[in-house]
Design a protein around this motif. Structure first.
Motif, PDB file in Angstrom:
ATOM      1  N   PRO A  14      -3.747  14.207  -1.841  1.00  0.00           N
ATOM      2  CA  PRO A  14      -3.378  14.294  -0.423  1.00  0.00           C
ATOM      3  C   PRO A  14      -1.884  14.166  -0.181  1.00  0.00           C
ATOM      4  N   TRP A  15      -1.114  13.807  -1.202  1.00  0.00           N
ATOM      5  CA  TRP A  15       0.334  13.681  -1.030  1.00  0.00           C
ATOM      6  C   TRP A  15       1.035  14.412  -2.161  1.00  0.00           C
ATOM      7  N   PRO A  16       2.155  15.067  -1.881  1.00  0.00           N
ATOM      8  CA  PRO A  16       2.847  15.810  -2.948  1.00  0.00           C
ATOM      9  C   PRO A  16       3.755  14.894  -3.774  1.00  0.00           C
ATOM     10  N   GLY A  17       4.082  15.353  -4.967  1.00  0.00           N
ATOM     11  CA  GLY A  17       5.126  14.689  -5.755  1.00  0.00           C
ATOM     12  C   GLY A  17       4.766  13.340  -6.326  1.00  0.00           C
ATOM     13  N   GLU A  18       3.477  13.096  -6.574  1.00  0.00           N
ATOM     14  CA  GLU A  18       3.088  11.802  -7.137  1.00  0.00           C
ATOM     15  C   GLU A  18       3.543  11.684  -8.600  1.00  0.00           C
ATOM     16  N   VAL A  19       3.845  10.445  -9.008  1.00  0.00           N
ATOM     17  CA  VAL A  19       4.162  10.182 -10.418  1.00  0.00           C
ATOM     18  C   VAL A  19       2.969  10.608 -11.274  1.00  0.00           C
TER      19      VAL A  19
ATOM     20  N   PHE B 264       5.259  -4.969 -12.091  1.00  0.00           N
ATOM     21  CA  PHE B 264       3.832  -4.904 -12.404  1.00  0.00           C
ATOM     22  C   PHE B 264       3.377  -3.465 -12.636  1.00  0.00           C
ATOM     23  N   GLY B 265       2.427  -3.309 -13.551  1.00  0.00           N
ATOM     24  CA  GLY B 265       1.704  -2.044 -13.649  1.00  0.00           C
ATOM     25  C   GLY B 265       0.737  -1.952 -12.474  1.00  0.00           C
ATOM     26  N   ASN B 266      -0.309  -1.149 -12.593  1.00  0.00           N
ATOM     27  CA  ASN B 266      -1.308  -1.056 -11.525  1.00  0.00           C
ATOM     28  C   ASN B 266      -2.267  -2.238 -11.665  1.00  0.00           C
ATOM     29  N   VAL B 267      -2.093  -3.215 -10.791  1.00  0.00           N
ATOM     30  CA  VAL B 267      -2.876  -4.444 -10.883  1.00  0.00           C
ATOM     31  C   VAL B 267      -4.266  -4.192 -10.287  1.00  0.00           C
TER      32      VAL B 267
ATOM     33  N   ALA C  44       7.950  -6.622  -8.165  1.00  0.00           N
ATOM     34  CA  ALA C  44       8.250  -5.201  -7.988  1.00  0.00           C
ATOM     35  C   ALA C  44       7.069  -4.442  -8.612  1.00  0.00           C
ATOM     36  N   GLY C  45       7.099  -3.153  -8.598  1.00  0.00           N
ATOM     37  CA  GLY C  45       6.005  -2.388  -9.208  1.00  0.00           C
ATOM     38  C   GLY C  45       6.583  -1.236 -10.008  1.00  0.00           C
ATOM     39  N   SER C  46       5.753  -0.658 -10.864  1.00  0.00           N
ATOM     40  CA  SER C  46       6.241   0.434 -11.710  1.00  0.00           C
ATOM     41  C   SER C  46       6.737   1.615 -10.874  1.00  0.00           C
TER      42      SER C  46
ATOM     43  N   ASN D 193       0.842  -1.185   0.000  1.00  0.00           N
ATOM     44  CA  ASN D 193       0.000   0.000   0.000  1.00  0.00           C
ATOM     45  C   ASN D 193       0.893   1.255   0.000  1.00  0.00           C
ATOM     46  N   ALA D 194       0.942   1.929  -1.161  1.00  0.00           N
ATOM     47  CA  ALA D 194       1.843   3.091  -1.278  1.00  0.00           C
ATOM     48  C   ALA D 194       1.519   4.193  -0.250  1.00  0.00           C
ATOM     49  N   PRO D 195       0.241   4.525   0.007  1.00  0.00           N
ATOM     50  CA  PRO D 195      -0.039   5.527   1.045  1.00  0.00           C
ATOM     51  C   PRO D 195       0.465   5.117   2.437  1.00  0.00           C
TER      52      PRO D 195
ATOM     53  N   ASP E 257      -7.155   2.438   0.861  1.00  0.00           N
ATOM     54  CA  ASP E 257      -6.848   3.778   0.360  1.00  0.00           C
ATOM     55  C   ASP E 257      -5.945   3.742  -0.869  1.00  0.00           C
ATOM     56  N   TYR E 258      -5.848   2.607  -1.537  1.00  0.00           N
ATOM     57  CA  TYR E 258      -5.107   2.561  -2.806  1.00  0.00           C
ATOM     58  C   TYR E 258      -5.804   1.542  -3.718  1.00  0.00           C
ATOM     59  N   GLY E 259      -5.372   1.516  -4.970  1.00  0.00           N
ATOM     60  CA  GLY E 259      -6.037   0.626  -5.927  1.00  0.00           C
ATOM     61  C   GLY E 259      -7.283   1.318  -6.446  1.00  0.00           C
ATOM     62  N   VAL E 260      -7.055   2.278  -7.345  1.00  0.00           N
ATOM     63  CA  VAL E 260      -8.135   3.202  -7.697  1.00  0.00           C
ATOM     64  C   VAL E 260      -9.318   2.503  -8.368  1.00  0.00           C
ATOM     65  N   VAL E 261      -9.086   1.431  -9.111  1.00  0.00           N
ATOM     66  CA  VAL E 261     -10.212   0.732  -9.750  1.00  0.00           C
ATOM     67  C   VAL E 261     -11.138   0.163  -8.674  1.00  0.00           C
ATOM     68  N   SER E 262     -10.561  -0.561  -7.721  1.00  0.00           N
ATOM     69  CA  SER E 262     -11.386  -1.166  -6.669  1.00  0.00           C
ATOM     70  C   SER E 262     -12.069  -0.106  -5.812  1.00  0.00           C
ATOM     71  N   LEU E 263     -11.354   0.988  -5.547  1.00  0.00           N
ATOM     72  CA  LEU E 263     -11.966   2.062  -4.750  1.00  0.00           C
ATOM     73  C   LEU E 263     -13.205   2.596  -5.450  1.00  0.00           C
ATOM     74  N   MET E 264     -13.086   2.773  -6.774  1.00  0.00           N
ATOM     75  CA  MET E 264     -14.223   3.320  -7.518  1.00  0.00           C
ATOM     76  C   MET E 264     -15.366   2.305  -7.630  1.00  0.00           C
TER      77      MET E 264
ATOM     78  N   ALA F 265     -17.617   8.508  -5.738  1.00  0.00           N
ATOM     79  CA  ALA F 265     -16.190   8.198  -5.913  1.00  0.00           C
ATOM     80  C   ALA F 265     -15.382   9.493  -5.874  1.00  0.00           C
ATOM     81  N   VAL F 266     -14.110   9.343  -5.477  1.00  0.00           N
ATOM     82  CA  VAL F 266     -13.209  10.496  -5.396  1.00  0.00           C
ATOM     83  C   VAL F 266     -12.167  10.382  -6.501  1.00  0.00           C
ATOM     84  N   ILE F 267     -11.872  11.498  -7.165  1.00  0.00           N
ATOM     85  CA  ILE F 267     -10.757  11.553  -8.112  1.00  0.00           C
ATOM     86  C   ILE F 267      -9.792  12.609  -7.600  1.00  0.00           C
ATOM     87  N   TYR F 268      -8.552  12.184  -7.347  1.00  0.00           N
ATOM     88  CA  TYR F 268      -7.561  13.150  -6.894  1.00  0.00           C
ATOM     89  C   TYR F 268      -7.052  13.973  -8.068  1.00  0.00           C
ATOM     90  N   ASP F 269      -6.756  15.228  -7.758  1.00  0.00           N
ATOM     91  CA  ASP F 269      -6.210  16.142  -8.758  1.00  0.00           C
ATOM     92  C   ASP F 269      -7.257  16.329  -9.872  1.00  0.00           C
TER      93      ASP F 269
HETATM   94  N1  LIG Z   1      -5.499   6.004  -3.830  1.00  0.00           N
HETATM   95  C1  LIG Z   1      -6.334   6.743  -4.552  1.00  0.00           C
HETATM   96  N2  LIG Z   1      -5.917   7.210  -5.723  1.00  0.00           N
HETATM   97  C2  LIG Z   1      -6.737   7.953  -6.483  1.00  0.00           C
HETATM   98  C3  LIG Z   1      -8.024   8.270  -6.060  1.00  0.00           C
HETATM   99  N3  LIG Z   1      -8.566   9.021  -7.014  1.00  0.00           N
HETATM  100  C4  LIG Z   1      -7.660   9.157  -7.962  1.00  0.00           C
HETATM  101  N4  LIG Z   1      -6.542   8.529  -7.648  1.00  0.00           N
HETATM  102  C5  LIG Z   1      -5.328   8.501  -8.460  1.00  0.00           C
HETATM  103  O1  LIG Z   1      -5.262   7.254  -9.140  1.00  0.00           O
HETATM  104  C6  LIG Z   1      -3.903   6.959  -9.461  1.00  0.00           C
HETATM  105  C7  LIG Z   1      -3.643   5.542  -9.099  1.00  0.00           C
HETATM  106  O2  LIG Z   1      -3.631   5.398  -7.703  1.00  0.00           O
HETATM  107  P1  LIG Z   1      -3.548   3.945  -7.024  1.00  0.00           P
HETATM  108  O3  LIG Z   1      -4.435   3.013  -7.750  1.00  0.00           O
HETATM  109  O4  LIG Z   1      -3.771   4.093  -5.560  1.00  0.00           O
HETATM  110  O5  LIG Z   1      -2.089   3.421  -7.319  1.00  0.00           O
HETATM  111  P2  LIG Z   1      -0.662   4.166  -7.512  1.00  0.00           P
HETATM  112  O6  LIG Z   1      -0.371   5.027  -6.352  1.00  0.00           O
HETATM  113  O7  LIG Z   1      -0.519   4.652  -8.887  1.00  0.00           O
HETATM  114  O8  LIG Z   1       0.152   2.828  -7.481  1.00  0.00           O
HETATM  115  C8  LIG Z   1       1.352   2.614  -6.925  1.00  0.00           C
HETATM  116  O9  LIG Z   1       1.140   1.978  -5.721  1.00  0.00           O
HETATM  117  C9  LIG Z   1       0.448   0.752  -5.797  1.00  0.00           C
HETATM  118  C10 LIG Z   1       0.353   0.206  -4.419  1.00  0.00           C
HETATM  119  O10 LIG Z   1      -0.201   1.161  -3.547  1.00  0.00           O
HETATM  120  C11 LIG Z   1       1.202  -0.216  -6.692  1.00  0.00           C
HETATM  121  O11 LIG Z   1       0.457  -1.401  -6.833  1.00  0.00           O
HETATM  122  C12 LIG Z   1       1.440   0.377  -8.042  1.00  0.00           C
HETATM  123  O12 LIG Z   1       2.310  -0.459  -8.773  1.00  0.00           O
HETATM  124  C13 LIG Z   1       2.082   1.719  -7.892  1.00  0.00           C
HETATM  125  O13 LIG Z   1       3.360   1.558  -7.423  1.00  0.00           O
HETATM  126  C14 LIG Z   1      -3.068   7.993  -8.723  1.00  0.00           C
HETATM  127  O14 LIG Z   1      -2.702   8.996  -9.632  1.00  0.00           O
HETATM  128  C15 LIG Z   1      -4.015   8.573  -7.697  1.00  0.00           C
HETATM  129  O15 LIG Z   1      -3.731   9.910  -7.367  1.00  0.00           O
HETATM  130  C16 LIG Z   1      -8.484   7.767  -4.806  1.00  0.00           C
HETATM  131  O16 LIG Z   1      -9.612   7.984  -4.355  1.00  0.00           O
HETATM  132  N5  LIG Z   1      -7.592   7.037  -4.084  1.00  0.00           N
END
Ligand SMILES: Nc1nc2c(ncn2[C@@H]2O[C@H](COP(=O)(O)OP(=O)(O)O[C@H]3O[C@H](CO)[C@@H](O)[C@H](O)[C@@H]3O)[C@@H](O)[C@H]2O)c(=O)[nH]1
Length: 350
Positions: free
Chosen positions: A290-295, A194-197, A140-142, A102-104, A206-213, A223-227
């Motif tokens: 919620p976090w600075p400097g994201e890819v 791996f890409g975003n699985v 590993a992850g991207s 969990n990256a967060p 709090d991560y895995g945007v597909v499942s969150l949505m 649903a929330v979209i950051y940025d």
């Molecule tokens: N977490 C989260 N992200 C959101 C949301 N809305 C939009 N996003 C955006 O959706 C993108 C993908 O977020 P995540 O699916 O949480 O994954 P990630 O941070 O890109 O993935 C990294 O971490 C994963 C593990 O936490 C890894 O599995 C992955 O390989 C990568 O390293 C990010 O740009 C994030 O800002 C939300 O409600 N929650």
């Protein structure tokens, strides 16, 4: 820092028939799909998991495929006892998926992240090197690549490793340790980037945007979209990932290899796809990151996986999201809680 992308420590006499495979993190999101797939391919499989985020219910498919309570070992990769199964059972292949995924959480608790992903991984690899394991398949992850300039996307395996957050740093450390164990101890390895699985059984919180949505829309929440949602990621369905890992287990080590779709999909497009697949027409709420400097953007070049492993993704994103929504609805209805899993649960807890 560049790492070799060619075959590493290849044993020409390596036996490519089904074999004994230990899957660390085998009760987790990706691990449980890998275990089921390996069993289908005829391998003898054992699971090592500390059940911090893994769940026995995730192993329902594998239990139906013949996994028994003796095949599930409860243990922590950070302890000597946790990795004892590697010395005792002597697997041919170790698939190392146990991780702080969990990256967060990595941002909030970098020491915990390092404890699991750096120390835990080194502990697993050391046990592998000492007990004659022939091949390690690592996750590993991207995130290990950090922010890649647009002209280098999709990114190749020989791109410099330059993570920008603790999760990326700890995952990169695992890749470097594998490289060292490969060179120093002849451990053959495949390190999967791996890409975003996404897919069924992903419960990030709090991560895995597909499942969150999917969870938000099926649960009647917004649903929330950051940025602004124009940031992109390389999304890959867990069934394609499980197949890639299973194929790698039956192949000699190929070093680092990207496993993704090769496509950049924006978070706005993810939301539209989930909305369409679920039939729930709701507008998302945009919030500041919620976090600075994201890819900002990511996509993986998957030519090496095609050429060396003969693997390519089978599921397109729309189809994969439809399957994820369908599985989430089934999960909500409770149809995956199968009786063999209850028996396994009782065997482990009594
Ligand atoms: N977490 C989260 N992200 C959101 C949301 N809305 C939009 N996003 C955006 O959706 C993108 C993908 O977020 P995540 O699916 O949480 O994954 P990630 O941070 O890109 O993935 C990294 O971490 C994963 C593990 O936490 C890894 O599995 C992955 O390989 C990568 O390293 C990010 O740009 C994030 O800002 C939300 O409600 N929650």
């Amino acid at each position: 820092m560049d790492l070799p992308v060619t075959a590493v420590g290849v044993d020409p006499a390596i036996d490519l028939t089904p074999r004994r495979v230990l899957v660390t993190g085998g009760a987790g999101f990706i691990g449980s799909h890998v275990v089921a797939r390996l069993m289908l391919m005829g391998s003898q499989v054992r699971v090592l998991d500390n059940f911090s985020t893994g769940r026995l219910e995730n192993l329902a498919d594998a239990v139906c495929g013949g996994l028994t309570d003796a095949d599930v070992v409860s243990g922590d990769i950070r302890t000597p006892e946790g990795v004892e199964v590697i010395h005792q059972w002597q697997p041919d292949v170790v698939v190392h998926l146990a991780a702080q995924a969990n990256a967060p959480v990595g941002r909030r608790s970098p020491l915990y992240d390092a404890d699991v992903n750096v120390f835990g991984t080194a502990n697993v690899l050391d046990a592998c090197a000492r007990s004659g394991v022939r091949l390690v398949v690592n996750a590993a992850g991207s995130a290990i690549f950090g922010s890649v300039p647009a002209h280098d996307l999709p990114v190749r395996e020989d791109h410099p490793i330059a993570p920008v957050d603790p999760y990326g740093i700890s995952k990169a450390a695992g890749v470097h340790y594998l490289d060292w164990y490969g060179r120093q101890h002849g451990l053959s390895y495949t390190s999967m980037v791996f890409g975003n699985v996404y897919g069924s059984r992903q419960e990030g919180g709090d991560y895995g945007v597909v499942s969150l949505m999917v969870d938000a829309l099926l649960g009647g929440r917004q649903a929330v979209i950051y940025d602004d949602g124009t940031q992109t990621r390389d999304f890959i369905h867990v069934s394609d990932v499980a197949e890639a890992v299973a194929v790698a287990c039956h192949h000699s080590g190929v070093g680092m290899v990207n496993i993704g779709s090769g496509q950049r999909t924006s978070i706005n497009d993810v939301y539209d796809t989930v909305r369409e697949a679920s039939g729930v027409d709701n507008t998302a709420r945009y919030e500041p990151l919620p976090w600075p400097g994201e890819v900002r953007n990511m996509a993986l070049d998957t030519r090496k996986a095609r050429e060396l492993l003969g693997w390519r993704p089978k599921l397109g994103f729309t189809e994969g999201v439809r399957m994820t929504v369908r599985d989430a609805r089934r999960w909500q209805a409770g149809s995956r809680i199968l009786s063999p899993v209850r028996a396994l649960d009782q065997a482990l807890t009594h």
